[in-house]
Design a protein around this motif. Structure first.
Motif, PDB file in Angstrom:
ATOM      1  N   GLU A 108       0.955  -1.356  -0.040  1.00  0.00           N
ATOM      2  CA  GLU A 108       0.080   0.124  -0.093  1.00  0.00           C
ATOM      3  C   GLU A 108       0.740   1.290   0.009  1.00  0.00           C
ATOM      4  O   GLU A 108       0.430   2.057  -0.813  1.00  0.00           O
ATOM      5  CB  GLU A 108      -0.772   0.119   1.299  1.00  0.00           C
ATOM      6  CG  GLU A 108      -1.765  -1.120   1.092  1.00  0.00           C
ATOM      7  CD  GLU A 108      -2.825  -0.730   0.210  1.00  0.00           C
ATOM      8  OE1 GLU A 108      -3.375   0.304  -0.342  1.00  0.00           O
ATOM      9  OE2 GLU A 108      -3.166  -2.105  -0.737  1.00  0.00           O
ATOM     10  N   LYS A 109       2.127   1.155   0.640  1.00  0.00           N
ATOM     11  CA  LYS A 109       2.874   2.329   0.644  1.00  0.00           C
ATOM     12  C   LYS A 109       3.472   2.716  -0.641  1.00  0.00           C
ATOM     13  O   LYS A 109       3.590   3.955  -1.095  1.00  0.00           O
ATOM     14  CB  LYS A 109       3.847   2.164   1.842  1.00  0.00           C
ATOM     15  CG  LYS A 109       4.810   3.356   2.122  1.00  0.00           C
ATOM     16  CD  LYS A 109       5.849   2.921   3.284  1.00  0.00           C
ATOM     17  CE  LYS A 109       6.781   4.412   3.402  1.00  0.00           C
ATOM     18  NZ  LYS A 109       7.760   4.204   4.431  1.00  0.00           N
ATOM     19  N   GLU A 110       3.997   1.428  -1.286  1.00  0.00           N
ATOM     20  CA  GLU A 110       4.380   1.549  -2.735  1.00  0.00           C
ATOM     21  C   GLU A 110       3.446   2.267  -3.679  1.00  0.00           C
ATOM     22  O   GLU A 110       3.832   3.041  -4.293  1.00  0.00           O
ATOM     23  CB  GLU A 110       4.956   0.216  -3.331  1.00  0.00           C
ATOM     24  CG  GLU A 110       6.130  -0.088  -2.384  1.00  0.00           C
ATOM     25  CD  GLU A 110       6.588  -1.719  -2.657  1.00  0.00           C
ATOM     26  OE1 GLU A 110       7.876  -1.765  -2.974  1.00  0.00           O
ATOM     27  OE2 GLU A 110       5.782  -2.443  -2.871  1.00  0.00           O
ATOM     28  N   LYS A 111       2.163   1.701  -3.382  1.00  0.00           N
ATOM     29  CA  LYS A 111       1.107   2.206  -4.463  1.00  0.00           C
ATOM     30  C   LYS A 111       0.944   3.824  -4.152  1.00  0.00           C
ATOM     31  O   LYS A 111       0.830   4.561  -5.220  1.00  0.00           O
ATOM     32  CB  LYS A 111      -0.063   1.501  -4.155  1.00  0.00           C
ATOM     33  CG  LYS A 111      -0.080   0.346  -4.781  1.00  0.00           C
ATOM     34  CD  LYS A 111      -1.499  -0.585  -4.436  1.00  0.00           C
ATOM     35  CE  LYS A 111      -1.488  -2.027  -4.877  1.00  0.00           C
ATOM     36  NZ  LYS A 111      -2.593  -2.483  -4.605  1.00  0.00           N
ATOM     37  N   ALA A 112       1.069   4.244  -2.771  1.00  0.00           N
ATOM     38  CA  ALA A 112       0.995   5.463  -2.683  1.00  0.00           C
ATOM     39  C   ALA A 112       2.152   6.536  -3.301  1.00  0.00           C
ATOM     40  O   ALA A 112       1.987   7.541  -3.629  1.00  0.00           O
ATOM     41  CB  ALA A 112       0.727   5.830  -1.247  1.00  0.00           C
ATOM     42  N   PHE A 148       3.985   5.538  -5.853  1.00  0.00           N
ATOM     43  CA  PHE A 148       3.737   5.650  -7.213  1.00  0.00           C
ATOM     44  C   PHE A 148       2.620   6.645  -7.690  1.00  0.00           C
ATOM     45  O   PHE A 148       2.845   7.325  -8.648  1.00  0.00           O
ATOM     46  CB  PHE A 148       3.223   4.399  -8.051  1.00  0.00           C
ATOM     47  CG  PHE A 148       4.613   3.662  -8.034  1.00  0.00           C
ATOM     48  CD1 PHE A 148       5.433   3.669  -9.095  1.00  0.00           C
ATOM     49  CD2 PHE A 148       5.048   2.484  -7.173  1.00  0.00           C
ATOM     50  CE1 PHE A 148       6.565   3.008  -9.760  1.00  0.00           C
ATOM     51  CE2 PHE A 148       6.465   1.603  -7.795  1.00  0.00           C
ATOM     52  CZ  PHE A 148       6.932   2.212  -8.665  1.00  0.00           C
ATOM     53  N   THR A 149       1.670   6.697  -6.901  1.00  0.00           N
ATOM     54  CA  THR A 149       0.488   7.422  -7.145  1.00  0.00           C
ATOM     55  C   THR A 149       1.042   9.113  -6.908  1.00  0.00           C
ATOM     56  O   THR A 149       0.788  10.147  -7.997  1.00  0.00           O
ATOM     57  CB  THR A 149      -0.767   7.253  -6.363  1.00  0.00           C
ATOM     58  OG1 THR A 149      -1.147   6.043  -6.176  1.00  0.00           O
ATOM     59  CG2 THR A 149      -1.851   8.272  -6.387  1.00  0.00           C
ATOM     60  N   GLU A 150       1.844   9.368  -6.007  1.00  0.00           N
ATOM     61  CA  GLU A 150       2.255  10.622  -5.974  1.00  0.00           C
ATOM     62  C   GLU A 150       3.088  11.137  -6.931  1.00  0.00           C
ATOM     63  O   GLU A 150       3.180  12.086  -7.459  1.00  0.00           O
ATOM     64  CB  GLU A 150       2.938  10.610  -4.586  1.00  0.00           C
ATOM     65  CG  GLU A 150       3.727  12.145  -4.259  1.00  0.00           C
ATOM     66  CD  GLU A 150       2.455  13.033  -3.978  1.00  0.00           C
ATOM     67  OE1 GLU A 150       2.692  14.446  -4.179  1.00  0.00           O
ATOM     68  OE2 GLU A 150       1.422  12.713  -3.492  1.00  0.00           O
ATOM     69  N   LYS A 161       2.974  10.019 -10.065  1.00  0.00           N
ATOM     70  CA  LYS A 161       2.238  10.208 -11.310  1.00  0.00           C
ATOM     71  C   LYS A 161       1.697  11.466 -11.040  1.00  0.00           C
ATOM     72  O   LYS A 161       1.742  12.099 -12.023  1.00  0.00           O
ATOM     73  CB  LYS A 161       1.307   9.062 -11.164  1.00  0.00           C
ATOM     74  CG  LYS A 161       0.403   9.246 -12.535  1.00  0.00           C
ATOM     75  CD  LYS A 161      -0.703   8.261 -12.487  1.00  0.00           C
ATOM     76  CE  LYS A 161      -1.485   8.135 -13.963  1.00  0.00           C
ATOM     77  NZ  LYS A 161      -1.938   9.484 -14.236  1.00  0.00           N
ATOM     78  N   LYS A 162       1.270  12.128  -9.960  1.00  0.00           N
ATOM     79  CA  LYS A 162       0.853  13.261  -9.724  1.00  0.00           C
ATOM     80  C   LYS A 162       2.017  14.462 -10.032  1.00  0.00           C
ATOM     81  O   LYS A 162       1.668  15.387 -10.816  1.00  0.00           O
ATOM     82  CB  LYS A 162       0.197  13.606  -8.331  1.00  0.00           C
ATOM     83  CG  LYS A 162      -1.018  12.803  -8.067  1.00  0.00           C
ATOM     84  CD  LYS A 162      -1.419  13.018  -6.584  1.00  0.00           C
ATOM     85  CE  LYS A 162      -2.630  12.377  -6.296  1.00  0.00           C
ATOM     86  NZ  LYS A 162      -3.023  12.494  -4.909  1.00  0.00           N
ATOM     87  N   ASP A 192       2.096  14.445 -14.116  1.00  0.00           N
ATOM     88  CA  ASP A 192       1.366  14.944 -14.790  1.00  0.00           C
ATOM     89  C   ASP A 192       1.066  16.526 -14.549  1.00  0.00           C
ATOM     90  O   ASP A 192       0.605  17.197 -15.289  1.00  0.00           O
ATOM     91  CB  ASP A 192      -0.297  14.646 -14.210  1.00  0.00           C
ATOM     92  CG  ASP A 192      -0.353  12.800 -14.634  1.00  0.00           C
ATOM     93  OD1 ASP A 192       0.341  12.570 -15.507  1.00  0.00           O
ATOM     94  OD2 ASP A 192      -1.236  12.252 -13.807  1.00  0.00           O
TER      95      ASP A 192
END
Length: 304
Positions: free
Chosen positions: A288-292, A294-296, A298-299, A302
């Motif tokens: 979950e931490k890695e997903k978070a 990667f999400t950051e 990506k932001k 973008d």
């Protein structure tokens, strides 16, 4: 010289097709194979004859010569030329006396060959005539691994029951043929021995592609190393190599290591190049931490 009827050995007639010959050979070879007839000398002898008959009759060129010259098919053409010379010498150019292979039966040409070149007295002069014939050339294949072909090394081969030791130069190509002089069939009447033509069959190596003296490999790197840069150690045919990887390395991109490829045949100290294609691997499981994170990322991407 006793005439051996190869057609009779295989139970066929002269009109047999190539398919007939192949079928008859397989049937007899299975029946007479030494593994199925241990300690049976007669079966062993017949098995050898069957193999010999198949070797000659399955080859269109050899079969043509055999049909024309009989058991002396290997030296038939040379014997024909020598016969003509013998005729001219013996009859002083008298054109009223002539022979051809058509004048002889299947076994007769072999008898003529033996009496003429095996030490029989020449016409009128009482001199012993012997014509020297070169031995038959042999063809063989030798299987090698790519790692074997990478270095110069020696191997021992057995040819007709005789062991010979050869040096195989580094960089030998797949399908390449070399000649080993004097290791073919024995010469006749003191003639020179034939040669051995050895063709190399080099097996593919997992993960390595060879083109001439250049080598091509794929190397996996993870997404973090591709993005941030780093180093990796690769196992190559010449040993381990440590490589620095630039940040932002793209999947499928290639780097060249000069002089780290395959040895150039008979060019001491010269090597081809090694080409490495990067194969980027993505993580398949993320916390979950890695997903978070990667999400950051990506932001941030973008927002550029």
């Amino acid at each position: 010289m006793e005439f051996i009827d190869y057609y009779k050995v295989l139970g066929l007639d002269k009109n047999a097709t190539g398919k007939d010959i192949k079928s008859a050979y397989r049937k007899l070879a299975r029946k007479l194979h030494p593994d199925l007839n241990p300690n049976d000398k007669e079966a062993k002898a017949r098995f050898q004859q069957v193999n010999e008959a198949h070797e000659v009759l399955s080859d269109p060129e050899k079969r043509k010569k055999y049909d024309k010259y009989g058991s002396d098919w290997q030296h038939g053409e040379e014997a024909e030329k020598a016969r003509q010379q013998y005729q001219q010498q013996s009859y002083g150019g008298n054109h009223g006396q002539s022979f051809s292979t058509a004048d002889f039966g299947e076994g007769d040409f072999s008898d003529f060959f033996a009496s003429m070149f095996g030490g029989a007295a020449g016409g009128g002069g009482g001199r012993s005539r012997q014509v020297k014939f070169r031995g038959e050339d042999y063809n063989a294949e030798l299987q090698l691994n790519l790692t074997d072909a990478f270095t110069t090394h020696k191997q021992t081969l057995t040819v007709n029951g005789k062991k010979i030791r050869i040096t195989i130069p580094a960089g030998i190509e797949n399908g390449q043929t070399i000649k080993i002089t004097g290791h073919g069939g024995k010469g006749v009447n003191g003639g020179p021995d034939g040669d051995l033509y050895l063709t190399f069959c080099i097996a593919n190596h997992p993960g390595i592609k060879r083109q001439g003296s250049d080598l091509y490999i794929k190397a996996r790197i993870d997404v973090y190393t591709a993005v941030l840069g780093g180093s990796i150690t690769l196992e190559t045919l010449s040993g381990k190599v440590k490589l620095n990887i630039k940040s932002g390395t793209q999947n499928g991109s290639t780097v060249k290591l000069k002089g780290k490829g395959f040895p150039v045949y008979k060019q001491d100290g010269q090597y081809g190049d090694l080409y490495i294609t990067w194969d980027l691997t993505l993580p398949t499981t993320l916390s979950e931490k890695e997903k978070a994170l990667f999400t950051e990322l990506k932001k941030l991407y973008d927002e550029k």
